[in-house]
Design a protein around this motif. Structure first.
Motif, PDB file in Angstrom:
ATOM      1  N   ARG A   1       5.597   2.250  11.923  1.00 22.72           N
ATOM      2  CA  ARG A   1       5.254   1.352  13.030  1.00 22.72           C
ATOM      3  C   ARG A   1       4.118   0.397  12.668  1.00 22.72           C
ATOM      4  O   ARG A   1       3.885  -0.586  13.374  1.00 22.72           O
ATOM      5  N   LEU A   2       3.443   0.672  11.562  1.00 20.98           N
ATOM      6  CA  LEU A   2       2.371  -0.218  11.111  1.00 20.98           C
ATOM      7  C   LEU A   2       2.815  -1.126   9.974  1.00 20.98           C
ATOM      8  O   LEU A   2       2.023  -1.938   9.484  1.00 20.98           O
ATOM      9  N   ASP A   3       4.056  -0.996   9.558  1.00 29.67           N
ATOM     10  CA  ASP A   3       4.561  -1.882   8.505  1.00 29.67           C
ATOM     11  C   ASP A   3       4.568  -3.319   9.020  1.00 29.67           C
ATOM     12  O   ASP A   3       4.877  -3.592  10.174  1.00 29.67           O
ATOM     13  N   GLY A   4       4.225  -4.224   8.132  1.00 29.44           N
ATOM     14  CA  GLY A   4       4.214  -5.632   8.500  1.00 29.44           C
ATOM     15  C   GLY A   4       2.907  -6.127   9.066  1.00 29.44           C
ATOM     16  O   GLY A   4       2.738  -7.340   9.249  1.00 29.44           O
ATOM     17  N   ARG A   5       1.956  -5.227   9.364  1.00 32.87           N
ATOM     18  CA  ARG A   5       0.645  -5.700   9.825  1.00 32.87           C
ATOM     19  C   ARG A   5      -0.069  -6.381   8.656  1.00 32.87           C
ATOM     20  O   ARG A   5      -0.002  -5.894   7.517  1.00 32.87           O
ATOM     21  N   PRO A   6      -0.760  -7.469   8.894  1.00 31.24           N
ATOM     22  CA  PRO A   6      -1.415  -8.181   7.790  1.00 31.24           C
ATOM     23  C   PRO A   6      -2.473  -7.351   7.074  1.00 31.24           C
ATOM     24  O   PRO A   6      -2.804  -7.636   5.929  1.00 31.24           O
ATOM     25  N   TRP A   7      -2.995  -6.300   7.740  1.00 34.98           N
ATOM     26  CA  TRP A   7      -4.034  -5.472   7.130  1.00 34.98           C
ATOM     27  C   TRP A   7      -3.473  -4.186   6.541  1.00 34.98           C
ATOM     28  O   TRP A   7      -4.224  -3.354   6.045  1.00 34.98           O
ATOM     29  N   ARG A   8      -2.146  -4.025   6.561  1.00 34.57           N
ATOM     30  CA  ARG A   8      -1.550  -2.755   6.143  1.00 34.57           C
ATOM     31  C   ARG A   8      -1.930  -2.378   4.707  1.00 34.57           C
ATOM     32  O   ARG A   8      -2.181  -1.198   4.414  1.00 34.57           O
ATOM     33  N   HIS A   9      -1.996  -3.350   3.797  1.00 30.03           N
ATOM     34  CA  HIS A   9      -2.305  -3.055   2.391  1.00 30.03           C
ATOM     35  C   HIS A   9      -3.724  -2.550   2.196  1.00 30.03           C
ATOM     36  O   HIS A   9      -4.021  -1.912   1.178  1.00 30.03           O
ATOM     37  N   ALA A  10      -4.603  -2.819   3.172  1.00 28.46           N
ATOM     38  CA  ALA A  10      -6.024  -2.506   2.993  1.00 28.46           C
ATOM     39  C   ALA A  10      -6.426  -1.190   3.631  1.00 28.46           C
ATOM     40  O   ALA A  10      -7.595  -0.803   3.549  1.00 28.46           O
ATOM     41  N   VAL A  11      -5.488  -0.483   4.277  1.00 31.30           N
ATOM     42  CA  VAL A  11      -5.837   0.756   4.964  1.00 31.30           C
ATOM     43  C   VAL A  11      -4.936   1.892   4.485  1.00 31.30           C
ATOM     44  O   VAL A  11      -3.864   1.670   3.918  1.00 31.30           O
ATOM     45  N   GLU A  12      -5.408   3.109   4.736  1.00 35.58           N
ATOM     46  CA  GLU A  12      -4.596   4.300   4.504  1.00 35.58           C
ATOM     47  C   GLU A  12      -3.964   4.685   5.835  1.00 35.58           C
ATOM     48  O   GLU A  12      -4.645   4.739   6.858  1.00 35.58           O
TER      49      GLU A  12
END
Length: 522
Positions: A57-68
């Motif tokens: 459900r968090l896929d595609g968020r612009p910050w997804r790559h920066a968080v666990e």
């Protein structure tokens, strides 16, 4: 934690906090506040772990790559230990909206599970965002549940800061959306007497400021702090403030004594797209005044550098960001507006106001260069490749009411630049060879854009995409859209067919340059 920003060494990925930065957990990261808090925490130099029942459900968020991202559920205590491991500050942003009569039991159970798991993990602090309410009044079930969750966390072993807010101003906030739809759709409305109760709204970016600050203060745990903006007014005043900011006439409110919260929530469900499961708890909260008990938060978390945002400015910011993002997502770009007051892709479908669209796609038996030559030459003496009489009539109508009509033409017959006029349009975006976006400057009860884009098609030829976007202003704006809607097939359908035909004929004749632009047919 210290009040100073953690040192960031040079050896870390841009946009990602360093490995030695404090780690915080955000529950409710898929929600309105949680989704905006994550990038604010990253900007503050903190490492973020996001808890979601489903990670995708968090896929595609612009910050997804920066968080666990970890999967877990506060109703399942065994899933929380891994989520809270090594966490210094945990944000609890979970509250059941609707969901049956047992929502209070679920709220209590979830809070107890989380408090116990945070204690086992050695978390230094919990931060909870609750609702502002009077101290001595009987509260609605949802407000009472929020108060009970706060008490459970405060009574736990982990030091806790509870922030309490009233109406949050920002696109996507349930209270803001209800206000927006009521103001835009109802020039005259019947309302309960308690719309004259006092409230202290707060801009969403100021809420985020206090939430981030709560993670970094020292020695201020196990306490409740009210957070509110600089203005105290009524919900009725808030409706009028929105009308002013949106350029609407003053709304007429008639109060009646018999409109109960339950009836009011049904009424809101009829005239707005906000679900009754959301509108119900919101309406119930308005029965009580929501004004900060004191300003103690300022001694713990300093106000933002440029001060708190007032109601008029907060609404203007939300509307400004909404208008910027109405057409920001194109076939070539999916970048969100980025500001906390703006609508984001993960917001509910009913947020962001009413936006009407007419979208069409067509395969063209011509290469993209030929199609683009026609697109860039549109307007002026080249015409609009559509129902000529309709365009001329609309242009004359626009001139009668003081608009530019079709008289401005265009500067160059074949080339465009950003900012120049094309008849009653203005070039807002130009990606040569790919995308043209025009903003309407005709007299309209709203704001409108026309977007034309071309891509290479698999197997040869091109795909021509056309989109008209309209943001109505008030009920008159909606009536205008539906009045012209029957003609869309003729106007926009004809435009797409004739652009395709002109490009195909030009390519067949061996030209993809200026000669590709021919007189409109139709």
């Amino acid at each position: 934690m210290t009040t100073d920003a953690p040192h960031q060494p040079a050896e870390h990925e841009p946009g990602t906090p360093p490995h030695d930065a404090p780690l915080v957990l955000v529950t409710g990261a898929t929600g309105y506040i949680g989704g905006r808090l994550v990038p604010a925490l990253l900007d503050a130099g903190l490492r973020v772990r996001a808890l979601a029942r489903r990670a995708d459900r968090l896929d595609g968020r612009p910050w997804r790559h920066a968080v666990e991202v970890v999967e877990g559920d506060v109703q399942e205590p065994d899933s929380l230990d891994a989520a809270l491991r090594d966490v210094e500050v945990a944000y609890y942003l979970i509250h059941t909206m609707g969901g049956g009569k047992d929502f209070g039991d679920r709220d209590r159970t979830g809070a107890r599970h989380f408090a116990a798991a945070a204690e086992r993990a050695g978390v230094s602090r919990i931060v909870y965002l609750g609702g502002m309410h009077p101290a001595a009044e009987e509260l609605s079930p949802h407000m009472a549940s929020r108060r009970e969750v706060a008490e459970i966390l405060l009574d736990g072993a982990v030091p806790t800061i509870v922030l309490r807010a009233a109406v949050i101003l920002g696109s996507g906030s349930a209270s803001f959306e209800v206000m927006r739809y009521l103001a835009e759709r109802l020039p005259v409305m019947v309302a309960p007497r308690w719309v004259h109760n006092r409230i202290q709204p707060i801009a969403v970016r100021d809420v985020l400021h206090y939430l981030v600050g709560a993670a970094r203060v020292e020695g201020a745990a196990d306490r409740t702090l009210d957070v509110g903006g600089p203005d105290v007014l009524t919900f009725a005043d808030l409706i009028q403030a929105y009308a002013r900011a949106a350029g609407l006439p003053r709304r007429r409110l008639r109060t009646v004594p018999v409109l109960t919260p339950r009836l009011a929530s049904h009424w809101i469900g009829l005239v707005t797209p906000v679900p009754r499961s959301i509108a119900g708890p919101l309406v119930e909260s308005l029965v009580h005044e929501a004004v900060a008990a004191d300003s103690a938060v300022r001694s713990v978390i300093p106000d933002p550098e440029h001060g708190l945002i007032g109601v008029d400015r907060a609404i203007a910011l939300a509307l400004e960001r909404i208008r910027e993002s109405e057409v920001a997502t194109t076939w070539h770009s999916a970048t969100p507006a980025g500001a906390p007051s703006a609508p984001l892709p993960e917001d509910p479908e009913w947020s962001g106001g009413v936006t009407r669209r007419d979208e069409r796609s067509r395969h063209v038996d011509a290469e993209p260069a030929a199609v683009w030559a026609v697109i860039e030459g549109i307007g002026g003496s080249n015409g609009w490749y559509s129902w000529r009489l309709g365009w001329v009539a609309r242009g004359l109508m626009d001139r009668v009411v003081g608009g530019p009509g079709l008289r401005r033409g265009r500067r160059h017959p074949h080339r465009l630049t950003v900012g120049e006029a094309v008849d009653w349009w203005r070039v807002e975006r130009l990606d040569p060879g790919r995308l043209l976006r025009l903003r309407a400057e005709m007299r309209l009860p709203g704001r409108a854009w026309l977007e034309l884009a071309v891509d290479a098609a698999d197997g040869g030829g091109s795909v021509l995409r056309q989109r008209a976007v309209y943001h109505p202003r008030g009920i008159v704006g909606d009536l205008y859209w539906w009045a012209v809607w029957p003609f869309h097939g003729v106007v926009f359908g004809g435009m797409q067919r004739n652009i395709a035909r002109a490009a195909e004929e030009a390519e067949e004749a061996g030209s993809t340059g200026q000669d590709a632009v021919s007189a409109p047919t139709g």
